[in-house]
Every structure is written in C-alpha cells, then in structure tokens.
Design a protein around this motif. Structure first.
Motif, PDB file in Angstrom:
ATOM      1  N   PHE A 197     -78.243 -14.534 -23.278  1.00 44.46           N
ATOM      2  CA  PHE A 197     -79.697 -14.545 -23.111  1.00 44.46           C
ATOM      3  C   PHE A 197     -80.093 -15.350 -21.879  1.00 44.46           C
ATOM      4  O   PHE A 197     -79.647 -16.476 -21.673  1.00 44.46           O
ATOM      5  CB  PHE A 197     -80.375 -15.168 -24.341  1.00 44.46           C
ATOM      6  N   SER A 198     -80.958 -14.761 -21.056  1.00 44.29           N
ATOM      7  CA  SER A 198     -81.552 -15.464 -19.930  1.00 44.29           C
ATOM      8  C   SER A 198     -82.848 -14.735 -19.575  1.00 44.29           C
ATOM      9  O   SER A 198     -82.812 -13.577 -19.151  1.00 44.29           O
ATOM     10  CB  SER A 198     -80.607 -15.478 -18.719  1.00 44.29           C
ATOM     11  N   TYR A 199     -83.975 -15.402 -19.757  1.00 46.03           N
ATOM     12  CA  TYR A 199     -85.269 -14.755 -19.552  1.00 46.03           C
ATOM     13  C   TYR A 199     -85.413 -14.343 -18.095  1.00 46.03           C
ATOM     14  O   TYR A 199     -85.263 -15.158 -17.184  1.00 46.03           O
ATOM     15  CB  TYR A 199     -86.398 -15.689 -19.951  1.00 46.03           C
ATOM     16  N   SER A 200     -85.727 -13.065 -17.884  1.00 48.27           N
ATOM     17  CA  SER A 200     -85.759 -12.532 -16.523  1.00 48.27           C
ATOM     18  C   SER A 200     -86.747 -11.379 -16.430  1.00 48.27           C
ATOM     19  O   SER A 200     -86.598 -10.363 -17.116  1.00 48.27           O
ATOM     20  CB  SER A 200     -84.358 -12.056 -16.116  1.00 48.27           C
ATOM     21  N   ASN A 201     -87.752 -11.524 -15.577  1.00 47.79           N
ATOM     22  CA  ASN A 201     -88.743 -10.466 -15.394  1.00 47.79           C
ATOM     23  C   ASN A 201     -88.183  -9.187 -14.788  1.00 47.79           C
ATOM     24  O   ASN A 201     -88.647  -8.091 -15.136  1.00 47.79           O
ATOM     25  CB  ASN A 201     -89.895 -10.995 -14.555  1.00 47.79           C
ATOM     26  N   PRO A 202     -87.208  -9.245 -13.874  1.00 48.20           N
ATOM     27  CA  PRO A 202     -86.666  -7.990 -13.356  1.00 48.20           C
ATOM     28  C   PRO A 202     -86.121  -7.048 -14.421  1.00 48.20           C
ATOM     29  O   PRO A 202     -86.085  -5.836 -14.204  1.00 48.20           O
ATOM     30  CB  PRO A 202     -85.560  -8.470 -12.402  1.00 48.20           C
ATOM     31  N   ASN A 203     -85.692  -7.575 -15.574  1.00 49.18           N
ATOM     32  CA  ASN A 203     -85.295  -6.689 -16.665  1.00 49.18           C
ATOM     33  C   ASN A 203     -86.376  -5.661 -16.947  1.00 49.18           C
ATOM     34  O   ASN A 203     -86.104  -4.464 -17.115  1.00 49.18           O
ATOM     35  CB  ASN A 203     -85.044  -7.503 -17.953  1.00 49.18           C
ATOM     36  N   PHE A 204     -87.613  -6.120 -17.035  1.00 47.29           N
ATOM     37  CA  PHE A 204     -88.699  -5.228 -17.428  1.00 47.29           C
ATOM     38  C   PHE A 204     -89.233  -4.413 -16.254  1.00 47.29           C
ATOM     39  O   PHE A 204     -89.772  -3.319 -16.452  1.00 47.29           O
ATOM     40  CB  PHE A 204     -89.792  -6.020 -18.151  1.00 47.29           C
ATOM     41  N   GLN A 205     -89.045  -4.889 -15.049  1.00 45.62           N
ATOM     42  CA  GLN A 205     -89.373  -4.032 -13.912  1.00 45.62           C
ATOM     43  C   GLN A 205     -88.421  -2.845 -13.855  1.00 45.62           C
ATOM     44  O   GLN A 205     -88.831  -1.719 -13.541  1.00 45.62           O
ATOM     45  CB  GLN A 205     -89.338  -4.870 -12.626  1.00 45.62           C
ATOM     46  N   LEU A 206     -87.163  -3.067 -14.199  1.00 43.07           N
ATOM     47  CA  LEU A 206     -86.209  -1.968 -14.280  1.00 43.07           C
ATOM     48  C   LEU A 206     -86.538  -1.038 -15.443  1.00 43.07           C
ATOM     49  O   LEU A 206     -86.417   0.192 -15.325  1.00 43.07           O
ATOM     50  CB  LEU A 206     -84.788  -2.518 -14.419  1.00 43.07           C
ATOM     51  N   LEU A 207     -86.971  -1.588 -16.570  1.00 50.64           N
ATOM     52  CA  LEU A 207     -87.365  -0.759 -17.712  1.00 50.64           C
ATOM     53  C   LEU A 207     -88.604   0.068 -17.388  1.00 50.64           C
ATOM     54  O   LEU A 207     -88.741   1.208 -17.847  1.00 50.64           O
ATOM     55  CB  LEU A 207     -87.604  -1.635 -18.939  1.00 50.64           C
ATOM     56  N   GLY A 208     -89.506  -0.496 -16.600  1.00 46.39           N
ATOM     57  CA  GLY A 208     -90.657   0.285 -16.154  1.00 46.39           C
ATOM     58  C   GLY A 208     -90.232   1.470 -15.305  1.00 46.39           C
ATOM     59  O   GLY A 208     -90.767   2.580 -15.441  1.00 46.39           O
ATOM     60  N   LEU A 209     -89.260   1.247 -14.422  1.00 46.25           N
ATOM     61  CA  LEU A 209     -88.710   2.347 -13.634  1.00 46.25           C
ATOM     62  C   LEU A 209     -88.072   3.396 -14.533  1.00 46.25           C
ATOM     63  O   LEU A 209     -88.213   4.605 -14.295  1.00 46.25           O
ATOM     64  CB  LEU A 209     -87.674   1.811 -12.647  1.00 46.25           C
ATOM     65  N   LEU A 210     -87.365   2.950 -15.574  1.00 44.16           N
ATOM     66  CA  LEU A 210     -86.761   3.884 -16.526  1.00 44.16           C
ATOM     67  C   LEU A 210     -87.827   4.783 -17.137  1.00 44.16           C
ATOM     68  O   LEU A 210     -87.661   6.012 -17.205  1.00 44.16           O
ATOM     69  CB  LEU A 210     -86.009   3.107 -17.614  1.00 44.16           C
ATOM     70  N   ILE A 211     -88.934   4.191 -17.586  1.00 47.40           N
ATOM     71  CA  ILE A 211     -90.002   4.970 -18.215  1.00 47.40           C
ATOM     72  C   ILE A 211     -90.542   6.009 -17.242  1.00 47.40           C
ATOM     73  O   ILE A 211     -90.756   7.181 -17.603  1.00 47.40           O
ATOM     74  CB  ILE A 211     -91.114   4.033 -18.711  1.00 47.40           C
ATOM     75  N   GLU A 212     -90.756   5.610 -16.009  1.00 51.28           N
ATOM     76  CA  GLU A 212     -91.301   6.542 -15.027  1.00 51.28           C
ATOM     77  C   GLU A 212     -90.322   7.673 -14.718  1.00 51.28           C
ATOM     78  O   GLU A 212     -90.724   8.839 -14.579  1.00 51.28           O
ATOM     79  CB  GLU A 212     -91.673   5.802 -13.749  1.00 51.28           C
ATOM     80  N   LYS A 213     -89.034   7.357 -14.616  1.00 48.37           N
ATOM     81  CA  LYS A 213     -88.050   8.385 -14.289  1.00 48.37           C
ATOM     82  C   LYS A 213     -87.854   9.356 -15.456  1.00 48.37           C
ATOM     83  O   LYS A 213     -87.707  10.570 -15.249  1.00 48.37           O
ATOM     84  CB  LYS A 213     -86.730   7.730 -13.885  1.00 48.37           C
TER      85      LYS A 213
END
Length: 379
Positions: A197-213
């Motif tokens: 575990f390590s809190y990281s905002n880029p995780n969710f920026q990548l997940l946002g890209l996943l949703i869009e793709k």
C-alpha cells in the motif's frame, strides 16, 4: 498546491443486480435493496438547531486545526435529511448549504464505482494487468486493475519537486486544459513492484484513462451517465468536463490567479480530473455516500468488494474501523485542497459529509465533534 494528499452489516434483503445498457459501460440497477431509500423529510427544527450549533462552534474554533473559517455539512439517513452552513469562504462570502467546494479525493469513490460497473458488464477484469487497457510507462510493472484501485500498484505519487514543476506550469497558464497524459508526465519517481500500500494519485489518473478507453467516452460523460444521473446528483460537477454550478466557495490558491469558474481553476481541475476533480456541495456528497455504499447506485455485491473488512483502504474507499463513533465501522473518503477540506463518512445507515472552506485542517477531529452532536438524534 497540494491536492493529493467495512462495514460488517447483516443484509436484510437480497442485493440488486445490474444490467448492461445500450451505451458503452451504461448500466441500470434493479431488484430489492439491502437498505431503505434515503429519506426526503427534513429534520425537525428543534433538532436541526443542535446540528447548526455544532457548525457554529466549528467556525468559532477556526483558530484550531479542527475549526474552520467556513463549513457546510449534510446528513442523510432513512428517516430524515439535514444540511447547514456557517462562516465564510476564503474571500469572505457567507456560505450556504448548497455552496460547492472542491472535494478532491472523494472523486475516487466515483471512479472506483464506475470501474466496478465495467467489471459487472464484463468489460474490465479486476485481476488483469491495467496495461491490458492502458499502455503507459507507469503500467509496465504488471500491476492489476484491483491493485491500482487499492493503492498497491507500485506506481508512486508525485514527489515534492514534481509538484513544484507542476505549480510553475499551472501558474503560467491557469486556464489551460490538461490531459491525463500531461499530468502523468510529471510523475518522476521510479515504479516499483506491486503489492504494498502506498497512497498515490496517479493510480486514479490511470484508472480514468482506462474508463475513457473502454467506454470510448470522456470521463465526465461516463460518470454523469452511469452514476450521477441515476443517483440524482444535480450539483456534482466532474471537472473540467463539467463546470460547477454557483454558489461556489472561492479560494486563494496562488497558482491559479483570479476565479475562472472552476475549483480552484481549470488547470488544476483538469490535471486531477480522475483523482481529485469533483466539485459538489455537502448535500450532494452525503446523498452520494448513502446511494453508493447502501447499494442504490451499484449492486450490493460490488459494494462489498469495494469495502472489505480489512486494512485501511478498499477499492477507491477509505476504511474507518475505529475513528468515528457512533458510525462504526464506517467508510468513505477524505479530500484535501489548499483552501478546501472534505470528509465523507458512511456507516450505521447514515451518511455524513463535512466540507471546510479552509485548508490544512484536522477534518477527522471536526467530524468526531460533529458526530457527538449528531449521535443523540439517531436514536
């Protein structure tokens, strides 16, 4: 700028189920609910006065870390609803219960819920590498979609120097629209093996890209269609695809300059869209918490996966095992921006949102104090 900063219940009815809609990723929910619908009846005035007094005290204590110059709050349960406001925003404008603020990382609960709907629709595999859907240098370590949702992907958060360079770019063009790829380019720390575990905002920026793709649609469009509209959230804005509705709590973020209608400005809102871009008022946040975590917007079996009875972070969800009597155990998310601090806590069939028009505050302590006033009204 420093944006980034399970309940065990006996289910009384069968869980809802979701069916795939005609649009990419679209779903609808049917069936019986495990919990009653949220109430629409307002709390009695004499009882509401006690909660308002609790907000007034938060403003009176603004010199303390748990106080604030301005606060809004809302409570939703199956018997009554309430919202209130006290104090002012950073430029001295009195707050209303419907004043929108940047609620930052509470955004992650929406992104996680959307991923779960895509899983239910068979469009995403939680245990597949995220690189199956998003090709990027940060997705080359084999971390799964689930590991990104639970902050165990090995993708690092931005370093202080990364934030510094980002601040300079924002200050030079605060009205610029940033793409997720442009924001992720500032993450310079090395990617490590997944699993810790390590809190990281880029995780969710990548997940946002996943949703869009996967959906072929902008993130804001998908979250509006699949989550906000079914949940009846008219005052949530997924920035910068959507612009917040006034009234807005203005802030004095030095990198943003004069207000531009976004919170805190378009550059910050867009670069953090999937991790911290949501703007909303307290009633909206509290209503969302009740709708989401009590199975009214995604099926209960998906909620159960988001809120495991272990650890401190589920899937896009903070787990509060001991922090917030009388709502034990509980779950939700914090949000931190320079001039706005927020907290959503859901438990014991109650959803509570507190938004502070102030930064660097101990919002957990603020919530604990507010819950002390709320507890007698829940019996």
């Amino acid at each position: 700028m420093r944006l980034w900063g399970t309940i065990a219940v006996v289910l009384a009815a069968v869980s809802g189920c979701a069916g795939e809609g005609g649009e990419p990723g679209a779903t609808e929910t049917t069936g019986e609910w495990s919990f009653p619908e949220a109430a629409t009846v307002a709390l009695a005035p004499d009882k509401a006065a006690k909660l308002q007094a609790a907000l007034d005290k938060i403003v009176a204590d603004q010199g303390l870390e748990s106080g604030a110059r301005g606060v809004t709050a809302a409570v939703v349960n199956d018997r009554w609803v309430w919202s209130g406001a006290a104090g002012r925003d950073a430029v001295g404008t009195p707050l209303r219960p419907t004043t929108a603020m940047g609620v930052a990382s509470i955004t992650k609960t929406f992104v996680a819920a959307e991923i779960m709907l895509l899983v239910k629709a068979g469009k995403v595999d939680l245990d597949a590498p995220i690189s199956t859907y998003v090709k990027h240098k940060l997705t080359e370590n084999g971390a799964t979609v689930r590991q990104h949702l639970m902050m165990a992907s090995g993708v690092p958060n931005y370093l202080p120097d990364d934030y510094g360079r980002m601040d300079k770019a924002i200050k030079a063009a605060p009205a610029k629209h940033w793409t997720p790829e442009q924001a992720l380019a500032y993450d310079t720390a090395p990617v490590v093996a997944p699993g810790t575990f390590s809190y990281s905002n880029p995780n969710f920026q990548l997940l946002g890209l996943l949703i869009e793709k996967v959906t072929g649609q902008p993130l804001a469009t998908v979250l509006r269609r699949d989550l906000a509209t079914p949940a009846g959230l008219k005052h949530a804005a997924f920035q910068d695809g959507e612009k917040p509705q006034p009234p807005l709590a203005e802030d004095t973020n030095p990198v943003c300059g004069p207000p531009d209608g976004y919170l805190p400005c378009r550059a910050v809102a867009s670069l953090s869209a999937a991790s911290a871009g949501l703007a909303a008022d307290a009633p909206t946040v509290a209503h969302w918490g009740y709708q989401l975590y009590y199975g009214h917007v995604i099926p209960q079996d998906l909620v159960d996966q988001m809120t495991p009875n272990m650890g401190r972070y589920g899937l896009g969800t903070m787990l509060f095992e001991h922090q917030f009597p009388p709502l034990l155990p509980s779950y939700g998310h914090r949000g931190e921006m320079p001039d706005h601090t927020s907290l959503l806590v859901v438990g014991s069939n109650v959803s509570v949102a507190i938004l502070l028009a102030d930064g660097n505050k101990q919002v957990d302590t603020t919530m604990t104090q507010f819950l002390a006033a709320l507890q007698p009204l829940l019996t």
